[in-house]
Scaffold this active site. Structure first.
Site, short mmCIF file in Angstrom:
data_model
loop_
_atom_site.label_atom_id
_atom_site.label_comp_id
_atom_site.label_asym_id
_atom_site.label_seq_id
_atom_site.Cartn_x
_atom_site.Cartn_y
_atom_site.Cartn_z
N GLY A 72 43.10 35.64 39.59
CA GLY A 72 43.02 34.68 38.48
C GLY A 72 44.39 34.26 37.98
O GLY A 72 44.62 33.09 37.68
N THR A 73 45.32 35.20 37.92
CA THR A 73 46.65 34.89 37.41
C THR A 73 47.35 33.87 38.30
O THR A 73 47.94 32.91 37.82
CB THR A 73 47.48 36.19 37.31
N ASN A 152 38.20 35.92 26.99
CA ASN A 152 38.12 37.29 27.53
C ASN A 152 38.05 38.36 26.46
O ASN A 152 37.66 39.48 26.73
CB ASN A 152 39.29 37.57 28.49
N GLN A 180 36.38 34.65 33.17
CA GLN A 180 35.33 35.43 32.49
C GLN A 180 33.94 34.83 32.69
O GLN A 180 32.94 35.54 32.58
CB GLN A 180 35.61 35.51 30.98
N SER A 200 38.20 34.83 39.56
CA SER A 200 38.73 36.06 40.14
C SER A 200 37.58 36.99 40.51
O SER A 200 36.68 37.21 39.69
CB SER A 200 39.66 36.72 39.13
N HIS A 202 37.30 40.27 40.96
CA HIS A 202 37.08 41.62 40.39
C HIS A 202 36.38 41.60 39.03
O HIS A 202 36.05 42.65 38.49
CB HIS A 202 38.39 42.42 40.35
N THR A 238 48.74 34.43 55.23
CA THR A 238 47.51 34.84 55.89
C THR A 238 46.51 35.33 54.85
O THR A 238 46.84 36.16 54.01
CB THR A 238 47.82 35.97 56.90
N CYS A 326 45.44 43.52 29.27
CA CYS A 326 46.79 43.03 29.47
C CYS A 326 47.65 43.26 28.25
O CYS A 326 48.86 43.37 28.34
CB CYS A 326 46.76 41.56 29.80
C1 LIG Z 1 41.20 38.85 34.04
C2 LIG Z 1 41.56 37.48 33.62
C3 LIG Z 1 42.61 36.77 34.24
C4 LIG Z 1 43.49 37.40 35.28
O1 LIG Z 1 42.82 37.53 36.50
P1 LIG Z 1 43.44 38.54 37.60
O2 LIG Z 1 42.58 38.33 38.81
O3 LIG Z 1 43.31 39.91 37.03
O4 LIG Z 1 44.84 38.13 37.84
C5 LIG Z 1 42.86 35.48 33.84
N1 LIG Z 1 42.12 34.89 32.87
C6 LIG Z 1 41.10 35.52 32.26
C7 LIG Z 1 40.31 34.81 31.23
C8 LIG Z 1 40.79 36.84 32.60
O5 LIG Z 1 39.80 37.46 31.98
#
Ligand SMILES: *Cc1c(COP(=O)(O)O)cnc(C)c1O
Length: 393
Positions: A72-73, A152, A180, A200, A202, A238, A326
């Site tokens: 996500g980042t 989040n 989220q 993202s 996870h 890759t 974070c």
């Molecule tokens: C967790 C999160 C991110 C970051 O995602 P990562 O895959 O952990 O880098 C970005 N934005 C929101 C709203 C999140 O909850």
């Protein structure tokens, strides 16, 4: 792990068994490079293509509009920096909000240091932006609006379709950080007029370190990672094949029976909210009561320091959060809670409990009891609390 109570699903989630099963062959059996010519590589490429299609189908977009990233980042960084570079000739103004994730906020601050102007929209007491303020903030040189789909920390869901329409009518690129929301609520990228969207794996029972950026075909976007021609020449390197396959499987899993799962989680969430507000004096719910993610609760508990509470819950095997993972390394109060108007001392005493469909009523009862005991103990040690109660009498 078996006897911990996990209520931090907004921070990360466990990889679901069927997701892991889908991933396993791509570590050592079908390990080929998806970009090579021989058939072994073609197998990996087919798996990546299938995952891209699975994800595109959940959003009502074309598979070629999905670009895999390392999370996500990265997706957030790419969206902002990539648009800023590509549209610098048109203007240098960005609109975002005060309650964005730091992946957005700090990237915007970086752009400010590089000669861009950023407007940070305020939010109401529930964390929702004001559409009129958004319209008033738009300038001839505005090139990007980036507003998170769902917050989040407090779980508030923004009026994304309306924001998208405002942006589309004015020819401004609209990006949403949906990390989220994706996999937790239905998202139709076309109906919401999205130009770009970050997600993202996870956060939806997929592996860590893989994300995607949806980029509508008409959007100009500069590459962010330079190198090989992967991802249509826009994101070199890759691909993480097992993780991408896992993301596809997680997306399919998340959007199967979504409404049923959400109905269940929402009921449990409402039970948790009811119990906390009944059992803990001087506690309040943060975020919108209705327009919130099915699994999100966020409370402010007066006269309590959030970190101490988390430690006491941890000693009882309960995984919770004071806001976002974070910021938990810093002792600053949450920028989200300050933006919805909470004073510093109350923003410090916040607790986020985020559920999924696997949490149970018994777990909620255990957590509420543990919370009640911890709050009582901490308050008994707090001169501030004892003083306040004396004054009340
Ligand atoms: C967790 C999160 C991110 C970051 O995602 P990562 O895959 O952990 O880098 C970005 N934005 C929101 C709203 C999140 O909850």
């Amino acid at each position: 792990m078996s006897d911990i109570i996990y209520m931090d699903n907004a921070a990360t989630t466990k990889v679901a068994p069927e997701v892991l099963t889908a991933m396993l062959p791509y570590f050592s059996e079908d390990f080929g490079n998806p970009n090579s010519i021989y058939s072994h590589g073609a197998k990996a490429l087919r798996a990546v293509t299938a995952a891209r299609k699975q994800i595109a189908a959940t959003l009502n977009v074309a598979a070629e509009e999905i670009y895999f990233t390392a999370g996500g980042t990265e997706s957030d960084n790419w969206a902002i920096k990539g648009v800023c570079e590509a549209y610098a000739g048109k203007g240098r103004h960005i609109i975002t909000s005060k309650i964005e994730h730091h992946a957005i906020l700090y990237t915007c601050e970086y752009m400010e240091q590089n000669g861009y102007d950023v407007t940070y929209l305020g939010v109401d007491e529930n964390g929702i932006i004001c559409l009129d303020e958004l319209k008033r903030s738009i300038r001839p040189d505005t090139i990007l609006i980036s507003i998170g789909f769902a917050n989040n920390e407090i779980g508030t869901i923004q009026p994304i379709g309306e924001i998208g329409l405002i942006a589309r009518e004015r020819g401004i690129i609209f990006h949403t950080d949906a990390v989220q929301a994706y996999g937790h609520i239905a998202i139709d990228a076309k109906a919401c007029h999205l130009d770009m969207m970050s997600a993202s794996a996870h956060k939806l029972n997929g592996p860590k370190g893989v994300g995607f950026l949806y980029v509508r075909s008409s959007v100009k976007l500069r590459p962010f990672i330079h190198g090989g021609a992967q991802e249509r020449g826009r994101r070199a390197g890759t691909g993480n094949v097992p993780a991408i396959v896992g993301f596809g499987a997680a997306a399919v899993r998340a959007y199967t029976d979504l409404e049923e799962k959400n109905a269940k989680t929402t009921k449990l969430r409402d039970y948790l909210i009811e119990q906390v507000l009944r059992e803990i004096p001087d506690a309040r719910l943060n975020g919108d009561r209705e327009r919130r993610l099915p699994g999100n609760t966020n409370f402010s508990i007066e006269y309590i320091e959030g970190e101490s509470l988390l430690i006491m819950l941890d000693m009882k095997g309960i995984a919770a959060s004071s806001g976002s993972a974070c910021t938990s390394a810093s002792l600053d109060p949450s920028h989200v809670l300050l933006a919805i108007g909470l004073p510093h001392e109350i923003a410090h005493g916040s607790l986020r409990l985020t559920l999924n469909e696997e949490n149970t009523y018994a777990e909620v009862d255990t957590v509420v009891l543990a919370l009640k005991e911890a709050v009582t103990r901490l308050r008994d040690m707090s001169p501030l609390y004892l003083d306040a109660k004396k004054r009340e009498r």
